[in-house]
Design a protein around this motif. Structure first.
Motif, PDB file in Angstrom:
ATOM      1  N   ASN A  95       0.820  -1.209   0.000  1.00 37.93           N
ATOM      2  CA  ASN A  95       0.000   0.000   0.000  1.00 37.93           C
ATOM      3  C   ASN A  95       0.857   1.263   0.000  1.00 37.93           C
ATOM      4  O   ASN A  95       1.620   1.521   0.942  1.00 37.93           O
ATOM      5  N   ASN A  96       0.745   2.046  -1.078  1.00 36.38           N
ATOM      6  CA  ASN A  96       1.444   3.336  -1.198  1.00 36.38           C
ATOM      7  C   ASN A  96       2.940   3.217  -0.928  1.00 36.38           C
ATOM      8  O   ASN A  96       3.551   4.126  -0.344  1.00 36.38           O
ATOM      9  N   ASN A  97       3.535   2.110  -1.340  1.00 28.80           N
ATOM     10  CA  ASN A  97       4.981   1.917  -1.172  1.00 28.80           C
ATOM     11  C   ASN A  97       5.701   2.541  -2.365  1.00 28.80           C
ATOM     12  O   ASN A  97       5.611   2.030  -3.486  1.00 28.80           O
ATOM     13  N   PRO A  98       6.437   3.633  -2.172  1.00 29.82           N
ATOM     14  CA  PRO A  98       7.058   4.315  -3.313  1.00 29.82           C
ATOM     15  C   PRO A  98       8.225   3.566  -3.926  1.00 29.82           C
ATOM     16  O   PRO A  98       8.681   3.916  -5.027  1.00 29.82           O
ATOM     17  N   HIS A  99       8.735   2.543  -3.246  1.00 27.62           N
ATOM     18  CA  HIS A  99       9.900   1.809  -3.735  1.00 27.62           C
ATOM     19  C   HIS A  99       9.525   0.592  -4.580  1.00 27.62           C
ATOM     20  O   HIS A  99      10.401  -0.061  -5.139  1.00 27.62           O
ATOM     21  N   ILE A 100       8.243   0.269  -4.631  1.00 28.19           N
ATOM     22  CA  ILE A 100       7.793  -0.856  -5.461  1.00 28.19           C
ATOM     23  C   ILE A 100       7.283  -0.291  -6.776  1.00 28.19           C
ATOM     24  O   ILE A 100       6.208   0.304  -6.842  1.00 28.19           O
ATOM     25  N   LYS A 101       8.065  -0.468  -7.808  1.00 26.39           N
ATOM     26  CA  LYS A 101       7.713   0.032  -9.133  1.00 26.39           C
ATOM     27  C   LYS A 101       7.089  -1.091  -9.944  1.00 26.39           C
ATOM     28  O   LYS A 101       7.584  -2.232  -9.924  1.00 26.39           O
ATOM     29  N   VAL A 102       6.029  -0.776 -10.638  1.00 25.56           N
ATOM     30  CA  VAL A 102       5.359  -1.755 -11.485  1.00 25.56           C
ATOM     31  C   VAL A 102       5.201  -1.167 -12.878  1.00 25.56           C
ATOM     32  O   VAL A 102       5.147   0.054 -13.068  1.00 25.56           O
ATOM     33  N   GLN A 103       5.133  -2.074 -13.853  1.00 26.64           N
ATOM     34  CA  GLN A 103       5.047  -1.632 -15.236  1.00 26.64           C
ATOM     35  C   GLN A 103       3.604  -1.598 -15.715  1.00 26.64           C
ATOM     36  O   GLN A 103       2.842  -2.535 -15.490  1.00 26.64           O
ATOM     37  N   GLY A 104       3.241  -0.512 -16.357  1.00 28.24           N
ATOM     38  CA  GLY A 104       1.938  -0.397 -16.975  1.00 28.24           C
ATOM     39  C   GLY A 104       2.039  -0.577 -18.476  1.00 28.24           C
ATOM     40  O   GLY A 104       2.934  -1.262 -18.978  1.00 28.24           O
ATOM     41  N   MET A 164       2.767   0.221 -22.395  1.00 29.60           N
ATOM     42  CA  MET A 164       3.783   0.920 -23.193  1.00 29.60           C
ATOM     43  C   MET A 164       5.003   1.305 -22.361  1.00 29.60           C
ATOM     44  O   MET A 164       5.550   2.408 -22.451  1.00 29.60           O
ATOM     45  N   ASP A 165       5.461   0.350 -21.525  1.00 33.36           N
ATOM     46  CA  ASP A 165       6.674   0.534 -20.725  1.00 33.36           C
ATOM     47  C   ASP A 165       6.603   1.695 -19.741  1.00 33.36           C
ATOM     48  O   ASP A 165       7.627   2.260 -19.355  1.00 33.36           O
ATOM     49  N   GLN A 166       5.413   2.081 -19.334  1.00 39.34           N
ATOM     50  CA  GLN A 166       5.265   3.144 -18.343  1.00 39.34           C
ATOM     51  C   GLN A 166       5.322   2.529 -16.941  1.00 39.34           C
ATOM     52  O   GLN A 166       4.529   1.656 -16.610  1.00 39.34           O
ATOM     53  N   TRP A 167       6.260   2.990 -16.110  1.00 43.79           N
ATOM     54  CA  TRP A 167       6.444   2.470 -14.771  1.00 43.79           C
ATOM     55  C   TRP A 167       5.884   3.449 -13.743  1.00 43.79           C
ATOM     56  O   TRP A 167       5.977   4.658 -13.916  1.00 43.79           O
ATOM     57  N   GLY A 168       5.327   2.918 -12.692  1.00 40.47           N
ATOM     58  CA  GLY A 168       4.777   3.747 -11.628  1.00 40.47           C
ATOM     59  C   GLY A 168       4.571   2.930 -10.365  1.00 40.47           C
ATOM     60  O   GLY A 168       5.010   1.776 -10.267  1.00 40.47           O
ATOM     61  N   THR A 169       3.898   3.515  -9.388  1.00 40.34           N
ATOM     62  CA  THR A 169       3.619   2.829  -8.125  1.00 40.34           C
ATOM     63  C   THR A 169       2.185   2.302  -8.133  1.00 40.34           C
ATOM     64  O   THR A 169       1.365   2.690  -8.959  1.00 40.34           O
ATOM     65  N   LEU A 170       1.899   1.449  -7.170  1.00 46.32           N
ATOM     66  CA  LEU A 170       0.584   0.816  -7.103  1.00 46.32           C
ATOM     67  C   LEU A 170      -0.499   1.763  -6.588  1.00 46.32           C
ATOM     68  O   LEU A 170      -1.673   1.614  -6.911  1.00 46.32           O
ATOM     69  N   GLY A 171      -0.116   2.719  -5.756  1.00 46.50           N
ATOM     70  CA  GLY A 171      -1.119   3.580  -5.140  1.00 46.50           C
ATOM     71  C   GLY A 171      -1.778   2.891  -3.951  1.00 46.50           C
ATOM     72  O   GLY A 171      -1.152   2.075  -3.258  1.00 46.50           O
ATOM     73  N   ARG A 172      -3.030   3.184  -3.740  1.00 49.27           N
ATOM     74  CA  ARG A 172      -3.753   2.627  -2.581  1.00 49.27           C
ATOM     75  C   ARG A 172      -4.146   1.182  -2.856  1.00 49.27           C
ATOM     76  O   ARG A 172      -4.834   0.886  -3.825  1.00 49.27           O
ATOM     77  N   ILE A 220       2.632 -13.649  -5.507  1.00 49.50           N
ATOM     78  CA  ILE A 220       1.550 -12.666  -5.517  1.00 49.50           C
ATOM     79  C   ILE A 220       0.805 -12.816  -6.836  1.00 49.50           C
ATOM     80  O   ILE A 220       1.358 -12.567  -7.913  1.00 49.50           O
ATOM     81  N   THR A 221      -0.443 -13.242  -6.753  1.00 51.47           N
ATOM     82  CA  THR A 221      -1.239 -13.500  -7.954  1.00 51.47           C
ATOM     83  C   THR A 221      -2.096 -12.315  -8.367  1.00 51.47           C
ATOM     84  O   THR A 221      -2.636 -12.298  -9.474  1.00 51.47           O
ATOM     85  N   GLY A 222      -2.243 -11.342  -7.501  1.00 49.14           N
ATOM     86  CA  GLY A 222      -3.042 -10.163  -7.852  1.00 49.14           C
ATOM     87  C   GLY A 222      -3.077  -9.164  -6.718  1.00 49.14           C
ATOM     88  O   GLY A 222      -2.939  -9.522  -5.545  1.00 49.14           O
ATOM     89  N   VAL A 223      -3.235  -7.913  -7.078  1.00 46.85           N
ATOM     90  CA  VAL A 223      -3.328  -6.825  -6.107  1.00 46.85           C
ATOM     91  C   VAL A 223      -4.477  -5.922  -6.520  1.00 46.85           C
ATOM     92  O   VAL A 223      -4.560  -5.517  -7.685  1.00 46.85           O
ATOM     93  N   GLU A 224      -5.375  -5.636  -5.599  1.00 46.99           N
ATOM     94  CA  GLU A 224      -6.498  -4.742  -5.881  1.00 46.99           C
ATOM     95  C   GLU A 224      -6.040  -3.301  -5.686  1.00 46.99           C
ATOM     96  O   GLU A 224      -5.918  -2.809  -4.562  1.00 46.99           O
ATOM     97  N   CYS A 225      -5.776  -2.656  -6.811  1.00 48.31           N
ATOM     98  CA  CYS A 225      -5.228  -1.301  -6.802  1.00 48.31           C
ATOM     99  C   CYS A 225      -5.449  -0.693  -8.181  1.00 48.31           C
ATOM    100  O   CYS A 225      -5.885  -1.388  -9.111  1.00 48.31           O
ATOM    101  N   PRO A 226      -5.166   0.611  -8.351  1.00 45.92           N
ATOM    102  CA  PRO A 226      -5.382   1.230  -9.662  1.00 45.92           C
ATOM    103  C   PRO A 226      -4.534   0.647 -10.784  1.00 45.92           C
ATOM    104  O   PRO A 226      -4.934   0.668 -11.948  1.00 45.92           O
ATOM    105  N   VAL A 227      -3.334   0.096 -10.457  1.00 46.77           N
ATOM    106  CA  VAL A 227      -2.432  -0.448 -11.484  1.00 46.77           C
ATOM    107  C   VAL A 227      -2.343  -1.958 -11.312  1.00 46.77           C
ATOM    108  O   VAL A 227      -1.984  -2.433 -10.233  1.00 46.77           O
ATOM    109  N   PRO A 228      -2.660  -2.759 -12.328  1.00 46.42           N
ATOM    110  CA  PRO A 228      -2.571  -4.216 -12.191  1.00 46.42           C
ATOM    111  C   PRO A 228      -1.124  -4.667 -12.023  1.00 46.42           C
ATOM    112  O   PRO A 228      -0.208  -4.107 -12.640  1.00 46.42           O
ATOM    113  N   LEU A 229      -0.909  -5.678 -11.177  1.00 47.80           N
ATOM    114  CA  LEU A 229       0.447  -6.137 -10.884  1.00 47.80           C
ATOM    115  C   LEU A 229       0.865  -7.296 -11.773  1.00 47.80           C
ATOM    116  O   LEU A 229       1.964  -7.315 -12.307  1.00 47.80           O
TER     117      LEU A 229
END
Length: 387
Positions: free
Chosen positions: A188-197, A199-207, A348-357
């Protein structure tokens, strides 16, 4: 002579002499006189003259019947009035007090109150519990993952730049029953865990509101676990020949993934005989998960012709995540005499957040947790499907 009473004379508390139509007189109180007049019952008793009022000797008269019904009626009326007053007072005390005319008007026009649902206990517990806090250990070493040969292979398999390993420490002792809350707090809101969205756009998971996981086993401590892939002349379904060369096959597609050899059939296609080389229990081992992730690779993967390269990289990364990070206790099993560990490793098979893991075969995320040292390692890889 009978003196007529003045109109303003108060007879409510006095005894008065009443003149009857036949010329006789009786003594009555005002309440008794009114009760008898209301009931229209003729008096049957004779009274004596009042010496104080008439100045004559009293003449004996027939004793009058006691006015019990009148007194009873008077007491009954008084009791009824008292009860009515008490009931009114009680209702007034029970009635809600409104501090404004608007509140009173709203209360008067409102519908009868409805019972509201009781808040879930889980919500209260979630609010009251102390959350886990995590700190990134930037100086953590991963000699196997950062090995030059490993990085060269990851680059060849299309995983370099899309794959990382990080280590965190946390502040509370982790109980096994509290793992779900632990995982939510970690992501949750961990700024050090980067995930890919896309077109190679990387960001955080958010809430993050929930984390879906699959627990893996970690009983394997030797690469002999993969000897069954080699052909020793005993079974034609082995994925490799005796010298480790991987058997080739015609290309097939599994979820847009190209299967061009028997090794990948063994990993992905249950309908083929080679798939049964590993049992369901074998496939739940973390070392099998790591081996499968490395064999499938990332985008633009250049597959190997021999098995040894996959096994070497699997061993290095496995030791980083398990031996130095998550193994709590080296000990021998009393029954088998083999080394065993007591660690927590989750896929980790899934995370409920704005960005899919995780969404494809080539995307994965593993967490290895050391409850004694309070370390948690994350191994993450993502590859977009547009390649």
């Amino acid at each position: 002579m009978i003196t007529e009473l003045p109109d303003d004379y108060d007879v409510s508390k006095e005894t008065v002499t009443v003149l009857r139509s036949d010329g006789t007189t009786v003594l009555r109180t005002a309440a008794t006189a009114e009760a008898l007049a209301a009931s229209k019952k003729p008096a049957t008793a004779k009274a004596t003259y009042d010496k104080a009022s008439f100045g004559e000797p009293a003449t004996p008269a027939t004793p009058a019947t006691p006015a019990t019904p009148a007194k009873s009626a008077e007491l009954s009326l008084a009791t009824t009035d008292k009860h009515a007053e008490m009931n009114a007072t009680a209702k007034e005390q029970r009635a809600p007090r409104h501090h404004s005319a608007t509140s009173a008007a709203v209360a008067a026009s409102a519908e009868p109150p409805q019972t509201l649902p009781t808040p879930a206990l889980a919500t209260t517990a979630e609010t009251d519990r102390k959350r886990f806090a995590f700190l990134l250990l930037e100086s953590a070493k991963f000699p196997g993952f950062n090995n030059k040969d490993t990085q060269d292979m990851l680059y060849k398999w299309g995983m370099q730049g899309h794959c990382y390993v990080k280590r965190f420490t946390y502040d509370q002792y982790l109980e096994p029953y509290n793992i779900d809350a632990f995982l939510v707090d970690f992501f949750n809101n961990n700024p050090h865990i980067k995930v890919q969205g896309k077109m190679d756009q990387w960001g955080t998971l958010g809430r993050v509101t929930a984390v879906h996981k699959e627990e893996t086993k970690h009983t394997v401590t030797s690469l002999s676990f993969f000897d069954r892939l080699r052909d020793h002349g005993q079974h034609h379904a082995h994925a490799t020949r005796g010298d480790g060369e991987i058997r080739k096959c015609l290309d097939e597609y599994v979820d847009s993934f190209i299967v061009s050899d028997e090794l990948r059939k063994c990993l992905l296609m249950p309908e083929y005989e080679s798939y049964d080389v590993f049992t369901p229990a074998d496939r739940s081992e973390f070392i099998f998960h790591a081996f499968k992730a490395i064999c499938l690779g990332g985008r633009l993967c250049q597959f190997e012709d021999r098995l040894d390269a996959y096994l070497d990289v699997t061993k290095r990364i496995y030791k980083d995540l398990i031996t130095y990070a998550a193994w709590i206790l080296w000990a021998k099993d009393a029954a088998t005499g083999k080394l065993k560990v007591a660690s927590l490793v989750y896929k980790i098979t899934g995370v409920e957040c704005p960005v899919p893991l995780c969404s494809t075969h080539k995307n994965f995320c593993y967490l290895s947790i050391d409850p004694v040292r309070r370390h948690v390692n994350i191994w993450y890889h993502a590859s977009d499907e547009y390649y």
